[in-house]
Design an enzyme around this catalytic site. Sequence first.
Site, PDB file in Angstrom:
ATOM      1  N   HIS A   1      -1.502   1.579   8.001  1.00  0.00           N
ATOM      2  CA  HIS A   1      -2.701   1.117   8.708  1.00  0.00           C
ATOM      3  C   HIS A   1      -2.892  -0.369   8.439  1.00  0.00           C
ATOM      4  CE1 HIS A   1      -5.717   0.747   5.393  1.00  0.00           C
ATOM      5  NE2 HIS A   1      -5.049   1.720   4.815  1.00  0.00           N
TER       6      HIS A   1
ATOM      7  N   ASP B   1      -4.001  -3.006   0.231  1.00  0.00           N
ATOM      8  CA  ASP B   1      -4.378  -1.856   1.075  1.00  0.00           C
ATOM      9  C   ASP B   1      -4.454  -2.282   2.536  1.00  0.00           C
ATOM     10  OD1 ASP B   1      -5.301   0.607   1.903  1.00  0.00           O
ATOM     11  OD2 ASP B   1      -7.330   0.323   1.161  1.00  0.00           O
TER      12      ASP B   1
ATOM     13  N   GLU C   1      -7.889   3.558  10.094  1.00  0.00           N
ATOM     14  CA  GLU C   1      -7.951   4.387   8.889  1.00  0.00           C
ATOM     15  C   GLU C   1      -9.256   4.190   8.131  1.00  0.00           C
ATOM     16  OE1 GLU C   1      -7.252   5.596   4.675  1.00  0.00           O
ATOM     17  OE2 GLU C   1      -7.801   3.623   5.476  1.00  0.00           O
TER      18      GLU C   1
END
Length: 377
Positions: free
Chosen positions: A69, A100, A127
């Site tokens: 993502h 992330d 996400e």
Amino acid sequence: MLEQTLDHLEHLVAFDTRNPPRAITAQGGIFDYIRAQLPGFAIEVIDHGAGAVSLYAVRGAPKVLFNVHLDTVPDSPAWTADPHAMRRLDDRVVGLGVCDIKGAAAALIAAANAGDGDAAFLFSSDEEANDPRCIAAFLARGLRFDAVLVAEPTQCEAVLAHRGISSVLMRFAGRAGHASGRQDPAASALHQAVRWGDRALDHVASLERARFGGLTGLRFNIGRIDGGIKANMIAPEAELRFGFRPLPSMDVDDLLATFAGFAEPAAAHFEETFRGPSLPSGAALDGSAARAEERRLAARDVADALELPIGNAVDFWTEASLFSAGGYTALVYGPGDIAQAHTADEFVTLDQLQRYADSVHRIINGGLAAGPHHEAV
């Protein structure tokens, strides 16, 4: 591989993909950049609405799908510099999304350009919204892959199991009145909510010895209680929000029914507002803990075949469980430490990026990701 990865990562971080505000579009920006970096791939970019955009890229006949993502959480005032300007330090890089999980996206692009091996990538952008339109649309296509590797920060270890997640809204109804007299136990909506919480917490304690893949017990949290008017008035209504994170071997519907049954009298309203299945999703498919373990072992076989070190099960939730629920053998594998996700001055170490880039290069260009490709699951 590291320098190429860092170069791509610097570009990816510069694109603002914060979610919310769910303002990501298919035209321009990060998706045009990725498309330009993948010559020789068949590429589809689809806008699913509400800031959910996916890019599906395929070269050759791969049997492994990589999912990453590209959206990030919003930054905070605690950042010490521009979150969209990646900073290179001695042993790490800092920037919004480097851990992330844009670092994985950068490494995959670098690996694709370092050889001509078979490869399949699904880049998504929803996400962080808890509204997985990209994955749902992909699953509806029924494309066949032997395995799906979902990138999240796992310190370059293959994670085969994690908890699910369920969020619930409850409302309690009572009868307003003066608080000086003896009360009917059901008169106060707030008293109902508090008694419900006491029973729920006792039940959670009774499950503390339940185990699956190194995980134990049921994670549970009452996040909010609202209601009432003032101290000398009986509360006519109350609202409570709670969440729990089950083991893969637990049946979420049974847990919901149990929690609902603790309300005396019955809650005026009981609604599950979000559910993410566990990984693997054996219990979600047929209610069988044995089936969940069988699917975990299948994921372990994939990790072994791809020469990936196997890590412990984790408490956090990922979209790998959606692929698992869709029938795929799925595992979580990516660079970085989850402790850095969603933090100010988020970072990923150079060692983690190097390890991940080398491993995906080996999988893609060493032939581990190749094989017969079929059209339907």
